[in-house]
Design a protein around this motif. Structure first.
Motif, mmCIF file in Angstrom:
data_model
loop_
_atom_site.group_PDB
_atom_site.id
_atom_site.type_symbol
_atom_site.label_atom_id
_atom_site.label_comp_id
_atom_site.label_asym_id
_atom_site.label_seq_id
_atom_site.Cartn_x
_atom_site.Cartn_y
_atom_site.Cartn_z
ATOM 1 N N ARG A 20 0.856 -1.183 0.000
ATOM 2 C CA ARG A 20 0.000 0.000 0.000
ATOM 3 C C ARG A 20 0.898 1.241 0.000
ATOM 4 O O ARG A 20 1.990 1.226 0.543
ATOM 5 C CB ARG A 20 -0.902 0.054 1.234
ATOM 6 N N VAL A 21 0.381 2.308 -0.577
ATOM 7 C CA VAL A 21 1.108 3.578 -0.653
ATOM 8 C C VAL A 21 0.319 4.623 0.112
ATOM 9 O O VAL A 21 -0.901 4.765 -0.088
ATOM 10 C CB VAL A 21 1.300 4.007 -2.129
ATOM 11 N N HIS A 22 1.007 5.347 0.977
ATOM 12 C CA HIS A 22 0.343 6.413 1.733
ATOM 13 C C HIS A 22 -0.065 7.507 0.762
ATOM 14 O O HIS A 22 0.671 7.847 -0.172
ATOM 15 C CB HIS A 22 1.275 6.958 2.810
ATOM 16 N N ARG A 23 -1.248 8.063 0.969
ATOM 17 C CA ARG A 23 -1.747 9.116 0.082
ATOM 18 C C ARG A 23 -0.775 10.289 -0.025
ATOM 19 O O ARG A 23 -0.581 10.842 -1.108
ATOM 20 C CB ARG A 23 -3.099 9.628 0.565
ATOM 21 N N ALA A 24 -0.164 10.671 1.081
ATOM 22 C CA ALA A 24 0.785 11.790 1.054
ATOM 23 C C ALA A 24 1.993 11.455 0.182
ATOM 24 O O ALA A 24 2.490 12.313 -0.565
ATOM 25 C CB ALA A 24 1.228 12.145 2.471
ATOM 26 N N ASP A 25 2.469 10.208 0.236
ATOM 27 C CA ASP A 25 3.597 9.798 -0.609
ATOM 28 C C ASP A 25 3.186 9.770 -2.081
ATOM 29 O O ASP A 25 3.957 10.156 -2.953
ATOM 30 C CB ASP A 25 4.117 8.420 -0.191
ATOM 31 N N PHE A 26 1.961 9.321 -2.340
ATOM 32 C CA PHE A 26 1.458 9.321 -3.713
ATOM 33 C C PHE A 26 1.396 10.748 -4.261
ATOM 34 O O PHE A 26 1.857 11.027 -5.364
ATOM 35 C CB PHE A 26 0.072 8.663 -3.787
ATOM 36 N N LYS A 27 0.840 11.663 -3.476
ATOM 37 C CA LYS A 27 0.722 13.058 -3.929
ATOM 38 C C LYS A 27 2.098 13.679 -4.131
ATOM 39 O O LYS A 27 2.318 14.413 -5.094
ATOM 40 C CB LYS A 27 -0.124 13.869 -2.958
ATOM 41 N N ALA A 28 3.050 13.379 -3.238
ATOM 42 C CA ALA A 28 4.412 13.910 -3.377
ATOM 43 C C ALA A 28 5.067 13.367 -4.651
ATOM 44 O O ALA A 28 5.740 14.109 -5.379
ATOM 45 C CB ALA A 28 5.245 13.549 -2.155
ATOM 46 N N TYR A 29 4.857 12.083 -4.915
ATOM 47 C CA TYR A 29 5.409 11.493 -6.135
ATOM 48 C C TYR A 29 4.806 12.158 -7.369
ATOM 49 O O TYR A 29 5.520 12.518 -8.305
ATOM 50 C CB TYR A 29 5.164 9.978 -6.174
ATOM 51 N N GLU A 30 3.512 12.357 -7.362
ATOM 52 C CA GLU A 30 2.871 13.001 -8.507
ATOM 53 C C GLU A 30 3.416 14.417 -8.713
ATOM 54 O O GLU A 30 3.701 14.822 -9.834
ATOM 55 C CB GLU A 30 1.356 13.051 -8.348
ATOM 56 N N ARG A 31 3.580 15.155 -7.626
ATOM 57 C CA ARG A 31 4.137 16.511 -7.744
ATOM 58 C C ARG A 31 5.542 16.466 -8.337
ATOM 59 O O ARG A 31 5.918 17.339 -9.112
ATOM 60 C CB ARG A 31 4.154 17.207 -6.391
ATOM 61 N N SER A 32 6.323 15.441 -7.987
ATOM 62 C CA SER A 32 7.692 15.335 -8.497
ATOM 63 C C SER A 32 7.719 15.081 -10.002
ATOM 64 O O SER A 32 8.732 15.337 -10.654
ATOM 65 C CB SER A 32 8.455 14.226 -7.771
ATOM 66 N N LEU A 33 6.633 14.578 -10.562
ATOM 67 C CA LEU A 33 6.563 14.298 -11.995
ATOM 68 C C LEU A 33 6.262 15.530 -12.830
ATOM 69 O O LEU A 33 6.508 15.543 -14.033
ATOM 70 C CB LEU A 33 5.474 13.246 -12.274
ATOM 71 N N ARG A 34 5.736 16.545 -12.210
ATOM 72 C CA ARG A 34 5.341 17.746 -12.955
ATOM 73 C C ARG A 34 6.573 18.448 -13.494
ATOM 74 O O ARG A 34 7.560 18.624 -12.810
ATOM 75 C CB ARG A 34 4.549 18.691 -12.066
ATOM 76 N N THR A 35 6.473 18.856 -14.750
ATOM 77 C CA THR A 35 7.585 19.548 -15.394
ATOM 78 C C THR A 35 7.051 20.789 -16.086
ATOM 79 O O THR A 35 5.877 20.899 -16.392
ATOM 80 C CB THR A 35 8.276 18.657 -16.439
ATOM 81 N N THR A 36 7.952 21.680 -16.359
ATOM 82 C CA THR A 36 7.619 22.856 -17.133
ATOM 83 C C THR A 36 8.113 22.606 -18.550
ATOM 84 O O THR A 36 9.274 22.254 -18.758
ATOM 85 C CB THR A 36 8.320 24.111 -16.561
ATOM 86 N N VAL A 37 7.247 22.784 -19.516
ATOM 87 C CA VAL A 37 7.610 22.544 -20.914
ATOM 88 C C VAL A 37 8.489 23.700 -21.382
ATOM 89 O O VAL A 37 8.122 24.862 -21.260
ATOM 90 C CB VAL A 37 6.350 22.407 -21.793
#
Length: 84
Positions: free
Chosen positions: A59-76
């Protein structure tokens, strides 16, 4: 394309509690479950193991999931920055 915040999506997700299932993460990102397991195995996405052996559940903690998703965001960036 701009990424959206997952807070509302996670809140409305049918699971309750602070953890999400690997399958839900795979469906959310539209990737294979094995891709999410690979992220967990490399330590890129923190997870907890419940049980041992073949019946172990991750299982993945929701906070870790959200942090991972934020780390994927990039500026084009423009393909050729010297051309304005």
């Amino acid at each position: 394309m701009e990424a959206t915040d997952t807070t509302e999506t996670l809140e409305s997700e049918p699971q309750s509690g602070p953890y999400v299932r690997v399958r839900w993460i795979a469906e959310y990102f539209d990737v294979a479950v094995s891709t999410v397991y690979a992220l967990i195995e490399t330590g890129t996405l923190p997870a907890i193991a419940i049980g041992t052996g073949a019946k172990k559940t991750l299982r993945v903690h929701r906070a870790d999931f959200k942090a991972y998703e934020r780390s994927l965001r990039t500026t084009v960036q423009p393909a050729n920055p010297s051309v304005a």
